[in-house]
Design a protein around this motif. Sequence first.
Motif, PDB file in Angstrom:
ATOM      1  N   ALA A  51       4.466   6.620 -35.548  1.00 31.96           N
ATOM      2  CA  ALA A  51       5.366   6.365 -34.420  1.00 31.96           C
ATOM      3  C   ALA A  51       5.762   7.675 -33.755  1.00 31.96           C
ATOM      4  N   ASP A  52       6.032   8.721 -34.574  1.00 32.55           N
ATOM      5  CA  ASP A  52       6.439  10.013 -34.026  1.00 32.55           C
ATOM      6  C   ASP A  52       5.380  10.607 -33.128  1.00 32.55           C
ATOM      7  N   GLN A  53       4.104  10.398 -33.539  1.00 34.48           N
ATOM      8  CA  GLN A  53       3.017  10.983 -32.746  1.00 34.48           C
ATOM      9  C   GLN A  53       2.997  10.424 -31.340  1.00 34.48           C
ATOM     10  N   SER A  54       3.517   9.194 -31.179  1.00 38.17           N
ATOM     11  CA  SER A  54       3.484   8.585 -29.861  1.00 38.17           C
ATOM     12  C   SER A  54       4.764   8.860 -29.084  1.00 38.17           C
ATOM     13  N   LYS A  55       5.711   9.574 -29.711  1.00 38.10           N
ATOM     14  CA  LYS A  55       6.991   9.819 -29.045  1.00 38.10           C
ATOM     15  C   LYS A  55       6.861  10.898 -27.995  1.00 38.10           C
ATOM     16  N   PRO A  56       7.674  10.792 -26.938  1.00 34.40           N
ATOM     17  CA  PRO A  56       7.683  11.894 -25.992  1.00 34.40           C
ATOM     18  C   PRO A  56       8.321  13.112 -26.648  1.00 34.40           C
ATOM     19  N   GLU A  57       8.096  14.292 -26.055  1.00 39.20           N
ATOM     20  CA  GLU A  57       8.629  15.521 -26.613  1.00 39.20           C
ATOM     21  C   GLU A  57      10.146  15.463 -26.736  1.00 39.20           C
ATOM     22  N   PRO A  63      14.143   2.617 -29.927  1.00 39.71           N
ATOM     23  CA  PRO A  63      13.771   2.514 -31.328  1.00 39.71           C
ATOM     24  C   PRO A  63      12.328   2.050 -31.509  1.00 39.71           C
ATOM     25  N   THR A  64      11.730   2.543 -32.587  1.00 35.82           N
ATOM     26  CA  THR A  64      10.364   2.153 -32.905  1.00 35.82           C
ATOM     27  C   THR A  64      10.415   1.193 -34.071  1.00 35.82           C
ATOM     28  N   VAL A  65       9.535   0.233 -34.100  1.00 35.48           N
ATOM     29  CA  VAL A  65       9.516  -0.686 -35.232  1.00 35.48           C
ATOM     30  C   VAL A  65       8.641  -0.098 -36.311  1.00 35.48           C
ATOM     31  N   GLY A  66       9.244   0.503 -37.279  1.00 34.24           N
ATOM     32  CA  GLY A  66       8.492   1.039 -38.405  1.00 34.24           C
ATOM     33  C   GLY A  66       8.649   0.097 -39.566  1.00 34.24           C
ATOM     34  N   GLU A  67       8.631   0.613 -40.771  1.00 36.25           N
ATOM     35  CA  GLU A  67       8.859  -0.237 -41.928  1.00 36.25           C
ATOM     36  C   GLU A  67      10.349  -0.359 -42.204  1.00 36.25           C
ATOM     37  N   TYR A 134       8.413   7.496 -19.923  1.00 38.81           N
ATOM     38  CA  TYR A 134       7.773   6.495 -20.792  1.00 38.81           C
ATOM     39  C   TYR A 134       6.516   5.893 -20.172  1.00 38.81           C
ATOM     40  N   PHE A 135       6.602   5.516 -18.898  1.00 38.11           N
ATOM     41  CA  PHE A 135       5.451   4.863 -18.274  1.00 38.11           C
ATOM     42  C   PHE A 135       4.253   5.818 -18.245  1.00 38.11           C
ATOM     43  N   SER A 136       4.547   7.095 -18.033  1.00 34.13           N
ATOM     44  CA  SER A 136       3.450   8.062 -17.954  1.00 34.13           C
ATOM     45  C   SER A 136       2.804   8.294 -19.319  1.00 34.13           C
ATOM     46  N   TYR A 137       3.468   7.901 -20.394  1.00 33.75           N
ATOM     47  CA  TYR A 137       2.860   8.083 -21.728  1.00 33.75           C
ATOM     48  C   TYR A 137       1.764   7.067 -22.020  1.00 33.75           C
ATOM     49  N   GLY A 138       1.722   6.003 -21.214  1.00 42.29           N
ATOM     50  CA  GLY A 138       0.614   5.048 -21.324  1.00 42.29           C
ATOM     51  C   GLY A 138       0.868   3.866 -22.245  1.00 42.29           C
ATOM     52  N   TRP A 141       1.647   4.042 -26.070  1.00 39.96           N
ATOM     53  CA  TRP A 141       3.062   4.369 -26.351  1.00 39.96           C
ATOM     54  C   TRP A 141       3.885   3.075 -26.325  1.00 39.96           C
ATOM     55  N   TYR A 142       3.600   2.247 -25.329  1.00 38.41           N
ATOM     56  CA  TYR A 142       4.307   0.970 -25.169  1.00 38.41           C
ATOM     57  C   TYR A 142       4.032   0.073 -26.378  1.00 38.41           C
ATOM     58  N   ARG A 143       2.761  -0.017 -26.749  1.00 36.69           N
ATOM     59  CA  ARG A 143       2.379  -0.884 -27.871  1.00 36.69           C
ATOM     60  C   ARG A 143       3.110  -0.486 -29.157  1.00 36.69           C
ATOM     61  N   LYS A 144       3.277   0.819 -29.346  1.00 36.77           N
ATOM     62  CA  LYS A 144       3.918   1.281 -30.587  1.00 36.77           C
ATOM     63  C   LYS A 144       5.394   0.910 -30.653  1.00 36.77           C
ATOM     64  N   ARG A 145       5.967   0.532 -29.516  1.00 38.04           N
ATOM     65  CA  ARG A 145       7.372   0.069 -29.486  1.00 38.04           C
ATOM     66  C   ARG A 145       7.460  -1.408 -29.834  1.00 38.04           C
ATOM     67  N   MET A 146       6.320  -2.048 -29.991  1.00 38.11           N
ATOM     68  CA  MET A 146       6.313  -3.491 -30.228  1.00 38.11           C
ATOM     69  C   MET A 146       6.334  -3.806 -31.726  1.00 38.11           C
ATOM     70  N   PRO A 147       6.887  -4.965 -32.075  1.00 39.55           N
ATOM     71  CA  PRO A 147       6.921  -5.336 -33.493  1.00 39.55           C
ATOM     72  C   PRO A 147       5.556  -5.855 -33.956  1.00 39.55           C
ATOM     73  N   LEU A 148       5.417  -5.982 -35.269  1.00 41.59           N
ATOM     74  CA  LEU A 148       4.191  -6.566 -35.810  1.00 41.59           C
ATOM     75  C   LEU A 148       4.203  -8.064 -35.520  1.00 41.59           C
ATOM     76  N   SER A 149       3.027  -8.586 -35.199  1.00 42.01           N
ATOM     77  CA  SER A 149       2.976 -10.033 -34.931  1.00 42.01           C
ATOM     78  C   SER A 149       1.604 -10.573 -35.304  1.00 42.01           C
ATOM     79  N   TYR A 150       1.552 -11.901 -35.450  1.00 40.42           N
ATOM     80  CA  TYR A 150       0.270 -12.575 -35.680  1.00 40.42           C
ATOM     81  C   TYR A 150      -0.293 -13.048 -34.348  1.00 40.42           C
ATOM     82  N   GLU A 151      -1.568 -13.449 -34.391  1.00 37.62           N
ATOM     83  CA  GLU A 151      -2.259 -13.881 -33.165  1.00 37.62           C
ATOM     84  C   GLU A 151      -1.553 -15.028 -32.452  1.00 37.62           C
ATOM     85  N   ASP A 152      -0.931 -15.934 -33.228  1.00 34.11           N
ATOM     86  CA  ASP A 152      -0.309 -17.103 -32.610  1.00 34.11           C
ATOM     87  C   ASP A 152       1.152 -16.859 -32.225  1.00 34.11           C
TER      88      ASP A 152
END
Length: 343
Positions: A51-57, A63-67, A134-138, A141-152
């Motif tokens: 998560a840190d690697q995707s953070k802006p400087e 908040p990031t959804v980690g463990e 944030y938007f410029s990070y691509g 970066w956005y995906r890493k802010r999302m929680p874990l989920s299943y296909e359905d």
Amino acid sequence: MPYNSRTTVRVFIVATIIIYIIMLFLNSDGRGIYISQIQKKMQKIKTNIEADQSKPESGNEPPTVGESGGTLEQRNPMASVGGSRGTLKRRLPTAIIIGVGKCGTSALIHMLSMHPQIVEAPGEVEYFSRKLTYFSYGLEWYRKRMPLSYEDQITIEKTPQYFKIPGASNRIFEYNATIHLILIVKDPVERLISRYAHDKNVKNGKIKPFEELVIDSNGAVNIQDHQVMLGIYWRYLKDYLEVFQRDQILVVDGKKLVQNPVPVIEKVEKFLKVNESITTSQFYFNETKGFWCSVTFGCMGANKGLKHEDVRPEVISILRKFYAPHNKEFYKLTGINFKWPEK
Ligand SMILES: Nc1ncnc2c1ncn2[C@@H]1O[C@H](COP(=O)(O)OS(=O)(=O)O)[C@@H](OP(=O)(O)O)[C@H]1O
């Protein structure tokens, strides 16, 4: 004690110690407790590094959804079901609550997250509202802010700033032209008073009186005030309707969400095309707070339901008259008559 008995006692003590040590190091799946704890810690560190690697400087990162932040099962009630549900991973949102701030955006997303097919992003992600950061990070970066989920499952995020920041609607459209948008609104006068309570709380009471902020020296509504202007909902909604189809935006009544959440949630479930799964049995009314709370997750935090200012009826009337024509415009655009008071 005879020699044989002493030996037996010694053997018994040594055996007990050995068994105790073995039990200490092994758990039911045969892995050492300490080893599995170390593995869990390593996993947590790995997730945080990822998560840190995707953070802006620098900056105010959401908040990031980690463990951390509760068990996986708490964050995602279906997480332990597994099997045919595909891989558990971070998925981009297909639904966004775009605003309006102070109209019940947090309560709505929390209530929706009680649904087994819906997972919520924590906090306010602000990806589309912060163009230069944030938007410029691509998207990653956005995906890493999302929680874990299943296909359905559907991932949903809420950022009230999306409603008011120019260009956010276009950026959302470019991201996903078929996205489901949800707008929750309240009478703009009520919203303004609620917002004032919020600001007063954040600034520890060090804020100008409400009347001084919203009424100018000529006794008219202060149109220089950003929060006053945000109540002219149609202006902001117009930006969205320039790019999105009307039926892509569900407009819900924040007052109804406070009074009786389930029918509002049912509308959202239909709109998101998920099963009607949230029922009244999942809520209880908390008399002290004056709100419906989740049986599982409890009530919203102390920053919701703050005491509202006693505003003079004359001021309320000036504000209502100011908003009345704008509200009519909003009813026209949405096709919903909210019947907010006009005087
Ligand atoms: N169930 C439940 N529990 C608590 N609060 C509830 C609930 N349903 C709706 N609301 C209303 O949500 C209002 C806060 O709105 P937001 O969450 O959009 O505010 S924020 O912009 O995110 O700060 C908040 O406004 P205030 O009462 O002024 O605090 C509440 O009226």
